[in-house]
Design a protein around this motif. Structure first.
Motif: not given
Length: 160
Positions: A11-38
């Motif tokens: 149970l501890f191992c499952f809890l540890f793995i679940a807490c450390g996992k990053q949440k994936t979010e589904r996103l719908k967005a417009d692609l945008t552009f920048r002329s200069v970027t670093f």
């Protein structure tokens, strides 16, 4: 009694793995552009990459006052720690005036790298992406799954 210890350990191992996992979010967005970027060292040769990392480390070790250069180097160090410093990236317009940088898996980048702002402008189109995004750290986004790329009527945003 031994089974209880094994159950607690599992149970501890499952809890540890679940807490450390990053949440994936589904996103719908417009692609945008920048002329200069670093935003990364994507496309740099190994030699140039190593040189830039040495310069970055030197800047962070020897700075006397906080300036834009130091902030940029700190951001690059975060990206390096997250293994994103050499990753391709795109910009997404997520709200009326909010743009985020999303770092991509190389394979996923092939789905969008051919899209050019000038072509969209001529066609009177914009590119809308649907993708799964992970916030690796505050303000640092990554995607290894672009679900859909569509050209739709509209105006593509840029700062060009």
């Amino acid at each position: 009694m031994k089974n209880l210890h094994y159950t607690k350990l599992i149970l501890f191992c499952f809890l540890f793995i679940a807490c450390g996992k990053q949440k994936t979010e589904r996103l719908k967005a417009d692609l945008t552009f920048r002329s200069v970027t670093f935003s990364s060292f994507y496309g740099a040769t190994d030699e140039r990459y190593e040189s830039l990392v040495r310069e970055m480390d030197s800047t962070l070790q020897n700075f006397k006052k906080e300036d834009g250069n130091v902030k940029l180097c700190r951001q690059f160090k975060k990206l390096q720690k997250l293994s994103l410093l050499r990753s391709p990236f795109i910009f997404l317009n997520i709200e009326k005036d909010s743009t985020i940088t999303v770092y991509l898996d190389e394979k996923e980048y092939t789905k969008v790298k051919h899209i050019k702002h000038v072509d969209l402008f001529r066609e009177g189109k914009k590119a809308v992406l649907e993708l799964e995004v992970i916030e690796k750290e505050k303000g640092i986004y990554y995607s290894e799954n672009i679900i859909a790329v569509k050209k739709v009527d509209g105006k593509s945003r840029s700062n060009i």
